[in-house]
Scaffold this active site. Structure first.
Site, PDB file in Angstrom:
ATOM      1  N   ASN A 105       0.422  -1.104   0.024  1.00 46.73           N
ATOM      2  CA  ASN A 105       0.010   0.122  -0.356  1.00 46.73           C
ATOM      3  C   ASN A 105       1.282   1.423  -0.268  1.00 46.73           C
ATOM      4  OD1 ASN A 105       0.865  -0.493   2.716  1.00 46.73           O
ATOM      5  ND2 ASN A 105      -1.235   0.370   3.447  1.00 46.73           N
ATOM      6  N   ASP A 112      -0.570  -5.383  12.221  1.00 48.04           N
ATOM      7  CA  ASP A 112      -1.395  -5.284  11.144  1.00 48.04           C
ATOM      8  C   ASP A 112      -1.501  -3.546  11.337  1.00 48.04           C
ATOM      9  OD1 ASP A 112      -2.962  -5.065   8.638  1.00 48.04           O
ATOM     10  OD2 ASP A 112      -5.054  -4.556  10.150  1.00 48.04           O
TER      11      ASP A 112
END
Length: 418
Positions: free
Chosen positions: A97, A307
């Protein structure tokens, strides 16, 4: 540098002869030279000795985001890997990302090159589709040859069922791991938090559990048809656990993970509208947490992840509806998990996952390259904005009491001892 790790309690379920025993471990040039009850060394050897010292094979995290290239103000690769090391992680999988999104061989090679001199190993994911737009498959085989360990359109679900089918079929030719993020965007609509009593009372639009479960059910049907390797990252509902358990009973090659924050916080944490608690998937209910914890212990959920998602203050210090999803967690994962589980279970969870990505499991064994995490299992402490070394400060866990302190890592013939 030669290092002697003195009288350390070893956590290594794979080695019954050493597990939970106290031993000296001598490292020479990054190799485990000797393991014994007592080892004598000369003055040139660095001695690591501390009351309550523990050691395990290095920890692994399957979902980490930084910023470089493109968003270096969030986190550079260099500082991100130092942050991972501070959290006890010797190996991390990096999400795709960044800007540009890594969907070509050259972008994967750049990321690998930027991380090659660090103590913590970085294994990049490549984007599944060009620019993660869910239209055309990216250069999966070429990225695999360049070092990509899997393929993911980060936090974006694959709405085109045929595209997932083709990806799973194609990736089988080189044993590639395909990700599918569990969210049906049509069902989720404009929802931003878990749909339930809290979303109604706070006046926030909700994402029902079925938005996750419907997507997982579809993906598992496709996997059953195509074969291949599928990973479903960060599940969050009890219904998702049941679907994956049934798929594994059928023998499907599916794995899944859960984020640390989805194991400890419910959507009640949103009462103060603190945007750090705005994560994806959203925080759910106590019933969901109980199911996730049980599934993690039983192996239905394959591994746990931080995460970790660093974000600019401008992305978080705004209205809740407009804030970005994500929270950092590398530095606090061990201390949080160690409050939920016993230390033996916590360490076991933090060392799982490598084989899913084709990464060799390290060993605590004479003659092996040292890939170790050093920690204290009982010390209680806090992490604050001032003590965190992450560039971004969007943490759920600041000022939470943590049980267990990471003391450092040894890896790649280097060490980062705190």
């Amino acid at each position: 540098m030669n290092i002697l790790i003195k009288a350390a309690k070893i956590f290594d379920r794979a080695n019954k002869d050493l597990h939970l025993k106290k031993r000296d471990i001598l490292l020479k040039n990054g190799i485990i030279e000797k393991i014994a009850a007592t080892i004598n060394v000369d003055s040139t050897t660095k001695i690591i000795s501390k009351k309550g010292l523990c050691v395990s094979v290095g920890w692994f995290d399957s979902s980490v985001s930084f910023g470089e290239p493109g968003y270096e103000e969030r986190e550079t690769i260099t500082n991100g890997l130092k942050t991972a090391a501070k959290g006890g992680f010797t190996d991390i999988v990096l999400n795709p990302n960044t800007n540009p999104i890594p969907y070509t061989r050259s972008t994967i090679a750049f990321i690998k090159d930027r991380s090659k001199s660090e103590t913590t190993n970085l294994y990049p994911l490549g984007a599944l589709t060009v620019n993660s737009e869910s239209t055309d498959l990216a250069e999966l085989y070429d990225m695999s040859n360049a070092g990509a360990v899997g393929f993911s359109d980060y936090k974006k679900s694959i709405s085109n069922s045929n595209l997932l089918k083709i990806a799973l079929q194609y990736a089988q030719s080189f044993n590639g791991l395909v990700y599918s993020f569990p969210l049906d965007t049509k069902i989720a609509g404009k929802g931003i938090v878990n749909e339930g009593v809290m979303s109604t009372s706070l006046g926030l639009k909700g994402i029902p559990a079925i938005a996750e479960e419907l997507q997982i059910a579809r993906d598992l049907f496709i996997l059953e048809y195509t074969g291949g390797k599928l990973h479903i990252p960060t599940i969050s509902t009890a219904g998702s656990v049941k679907l994956i358990a049934e798929a594994k009973k059928k023998g499907l090659d599916v794995s899944c993970s859960v984020a640390v924050h989805n194991l400890i916080y419910t959507d009640k944490a949103l009462e103060e509208f603190d945007t750090n608690y705005k994560v994806m998937p959203p925080l759910r209910t106590k019933e969901d947490i109980n199911s996730l914890v049980k599934a993690l212990k039983s192996g239905i959920i394959d591994f746990v992840t931080t995460d970790h998602a660093p974000l600019n203050i401008e992305q978080k210090k705004i209205e809740f509806d407009n804030a970005a999803y994500g929270a950092i967690g590398l530095e606090s994962a061990f201390g949080i998990l160690n409050t939920i589980f016993d230390t033996e279970t916590t360490v076991s969870m933090l060392t799982k996952g490598r084989t899913r990505y084709g990464i060799s499991n390290p060993e605590i064994k004479e003659g092996c390259i040292a890939n170790l995490t050093l920690f204290d299992e009982n010390t209680k402490h806090f992490i604050t904005k001032l003590t965190s070394i992450s560039t971004s400060k969007n943490s759920i866990y600041f000022n939470e009491e943590l049980k267990g302190l990471v003391l450092g890592i040894v890896n790649n013939k280097k060490n980062q001892i705190l």
